[in-house]
Write a protein that holds these residues in place. Structure first.
Motif, PDB file in Angstrom:
ATOM      1  N   GLU A  62      -2.908 -35.239 -73.264  1.00  0.00           N
ATOM      2  CA  GLU A  62      -3.719 -36.339 -72.740  1.00  0.00           C
ATOM      3  C   GLU A  62      -3.440 -37.651 -73.463  1.00  0.00           C
ATOM      4  O   GLU A  62      -3.703 -38.722 -72.914  1.00  0.00           O
ATOM      5  CB  GLU A  62      -5.213 -36.004 -72.841  1.00  0.00           C
ATOM      6  CG  GLU A  62      -5.685 -35.035 -71.798  1.00  0.00           C
ATOM      7  CD  GLU A  62      -7.130 -34.612 -71.989  1.00  0.00           C
ATOM      8  OE1 GLU A  62      -7.831 -35.183 -72.859  1.00  0.00           O
ATOM      9  OE2 GLU A  62      -7.560 -33.698 -71.277  1.00  0.00           O
ATOM     10  N   GLY A  64      -0.684 -38.916 -73.863  1.00  0.00           N
ATOM     11  CA  GLY A  64       0.331 -39.607 -73.076  1.00  0.00           C
ATOM     12  C   GLY A  64       1.443 -40.212 -73.912  1.00  0.00           C
ATOM     13  O   GLY A  64       2.049 -41.194 -73.516  1.00  0.00           O
ATOM     14  N   ASP A  65       1.724 -39.595 -75.065  1.00  0.00           N
ATOM     15  CA  ASP A  65       2.792 -40.125 -75.911  1.00  0.00           C
ATOM     16  C   ASP A  65       3.743 -39.014 -76.330  1.00  0.00           C
ATOM     17  O   ASP A  65       3.489 -37.830 -76.130  1.00  0.00           O
ATOM     18  CB  ASP A  65       2.228 -40.873 -77.124  1.00  0.00           C
ATOM     19  CG  ASP A  65       1.393 -39.992 -78.048  1.00  0.00           C
ATOM     20  OD1 ASP A  65       1.374 -38.756 -77.873  1.00  0.00           O
ATOM     21  OD2 ASP A  65       0.753 -40.547 -78.954  1.00  0.00           O
ATOM     22  N   ASP A  95       0.084 -30.452 -66.751  1.00  0.00           N
ATOM     23  CA  ASP A  95      -0.480 -31.666 -67.334  1.00  0.00           C
ATOM     24  C   ASP A  95      -0.622 -32.741 -66.268  1.00  0.00           C
ATOM     25  O   ASP A  95       0.379 -33.263 -65.775  1.00  0.00           O
ATOM     26  CB  ASP A  95       0.411 -32.161 -68.469  1.00  0.00           C
ATOM     27  CG  ASP A  95      -0.048 -33.474 -69.053  1.00  0.00           C
ATOM     28  OD1 ASP A  95      -1.250 -33.802 -68.950  1.00  0.00           O
ATOM     29  OD2 ASP A  95       0.809 -34.194 -69.608  1.00  0.00           O
ATOM     30  N   HIS A  97      -1.432 -35.738 -66.515  1.00  0.00           N
ATOM     31  CA  HIS A  97      -1.026 -37.061 -66.983  1.00  0.00           C
ATOM     32  C   HIS A  97       0.491 -37.214 -67.012  1.00  0.00           C
ATOM     33  O   HIS A  97       1.004 -38.320 -66.953  1.00  0.00           O
ATOM     34  CB  HIS A  97      -1.592 -37.335 -68.378  1.00  0.00           C
ATOM     35  CG  HIS A  97      -3.072 -37.183 -68.431  1.00  0.00           C
ATOM     36  ND1 HIS A  97      -3.931 -38.106 -67.892  1.00  0.00           N
ATOM     37  CD2 HIS A  97      -3.853 -36.193 -68.911  1.00  0.00           C
ATOM     38  CE1 HIS A  97      -5.174 -37.699 -68.055  1.00  0.00           C
ATOM     39  NE2 HIS A  97      -5.153 -36.545 -68.666  1.00  0.00           N
ATOM     40  N   GLY A  98       1.193 -36.101 -67.126  1.00  0.00           N
ATOM     41  CA  GLY A  98       2.638 -36.171 -67.265  1.00  0.00           C
ATOM     42  C   GLY A  98       3.407 -35.992 -65.981  1.00  0.00           C
ATOM     43  O   GLY A  98       4.539 -36.451 -65.862  1.00  0.00           O
ATOM     44  N   GLY A 103       3.832 -40.929 -63.793  1.00  0.00           N
ATOM     45  CA  GLY A 103       4.140 -40.357 -65.088  1.00  0.00           C
ATOM     46  C   GLY A 103       5.454 -39.620 -65.171  1.00  0.00           C
ATOM     47  O   GLY A 103       5.937 -39.337 -66.267  1.00  0.00           O
ATOM     48  N   ARG A 106       8.171 -41.388 -67.154  1.00  0.00           N
ATOM     49  CA  ARG A 106       7.818 -41.409 -68.580  1.00  0.00           C
ATOM     50  C   ARG A 106       8.050 -40.029 -69.185  1.00  0.00           C
ATOM     51  O   ARG A 106       8.656 -39.903 -70.249  1.00  0.00           O
ATOM     52  CB  ARG A 106       6.360 -41.828 -68.751  1.00  0.00           C
ATOM     53  CG  ARG A 106       5.964 -41.963 -70.231  1.00  0.00           C
ATOM     54  CD  ARG A 106       4.495 -41.981 -70.373  1.00  0.00           C
ATOM     55  NE  ARG A 106       4.128 -40.820 -69.641  1.00  0.00           N
ATOM     56  CZ  ARG A 106       3.076 -40.040 -69.739  1.00  0.00           C
ATOM     57  NH1 ARG A 106       2.202 -40.300 -70.422  1.00  0.00           N
ATOM     58  NH2 ARG A 106       2.832 -38.981 -69.089  1.00  0.00           N
ATOM     59  N   ARG A 107       7.582 -38.978 -68.523  1.00  0.00           N
ATOM     60  CA  ARG A 107       7.735 -37.623 -69.063  1.00  0.00           C
ATOM     61  C   ARG A 107       9.200 -37.245 -69.165  1.00  0.00           C
ATOM     62  O   ARG A 107       9.632 -36.690 -70.176  1.00  0.00           O
ATOM     63  CB  ARG A 107       6.971 -36.636 -68.175  1.00  0.00           C
ATOM     64  CG  ARG A 107       7.127 -35.158 -68.528  1.00  0.00           C
ATOM     65  CD  ARG A 107       6.725 -34.771 -69.954  1.00  0.00           C
ATOM     66  NE  ARG A 107       5.451 -35.241 -70.383  1.00  0.00           N
ATOM     67  CZ  ARG A 107       4.298 -34.607 -70.228  1.00  0.00           C
ATOM     68  NH1 ARG A 107       4.255 -33.449 -69.621  1.00  0.00           N
ATOM     69  NH2 ARG A 107       3.187 -35.121 -70.673  1.00  0.00           N
TER      70      ARG A 107
END
Length: 166
Positions: A62, A64-65, A95, A97-98, A103, A106-107
């Motif tokens: 969560e 997100g990094d 996930d 968020h990913g 996302g 980013r993932r």
């Protein structure tokens, strides 16, 4: 180890009660830095209850990094039992968020970055997740393989099943 909660009380990561350990995992993950890596790792691999594993992994993702993703991949690489490994893998796969349209890039970027991580387990797990994605998820096969070290691409090809999944 006791982790301070938002009210200043301590939450015991060594508690015999799994909900207390799960709360410690969520709290520690949300505020984590390199100083608590050992506690997070232990909570990820909680031998007494996979609920602790799940809560800790979800809280890390969560964030997100790349730190959170790396911590989950590191635990997955070291998981000794199938229940824990399944829980960690499911946390990554599910996930919210990913793996959204916003996302995905980013993932994928984070996973590509982690294929060069100093930890061999993190490198292998990030390559495995990337290898399980369809080429269309990665834009095209050429950009996928060119972004990975050649040894990682070789590992993916050697470990990919006939249906294209790792």
């Amino acid at each position: 180890m006791a982790c301070p909660d938002t009210d200043g009380d301590d939450i015991d990561a060594d508690s015999p009660l799994w909900p207390v350990r799960a709360a410690a995992g969520r709290l520690t993950a949300a505020t984590a830095d390199a100083g608590v890596d050992g506690v997070l790792h232990r909570l990820h691999l909680d031998a007494r209850d996979t609920g602790v594993t799940q809560a800790t992994a979800e809280a890390l993702l969560e964030r997100g990094d790349v730190y959170g993703l790396r911590a989950v991949l590191r635990a997955l690489a070291r998981a000794q039992d199938m229940g824990t490994a399944d829980q960690l893998g499911a946390a990554i796969d599910c996930d919210p968020h990913g793996w959204t349209e916003a996302g995905d890039d980013r993932r994928i970027h984070e996973l590509r970055e982690l294929t060069s991580d100093e930890d061999a387990g993190v490198r292998a797990e990030s390559a495995a997740v990337l290898g399980s994605l369809r080429p269309s998820d990665l834009c095209d096969e050429a950009s996928f393989t060119s972004a990975l070290p050649s040894a990682t691409c070789t590992w993916i090809e050697e470990n990919r099943s006939p249906d294209g999944c790792s």
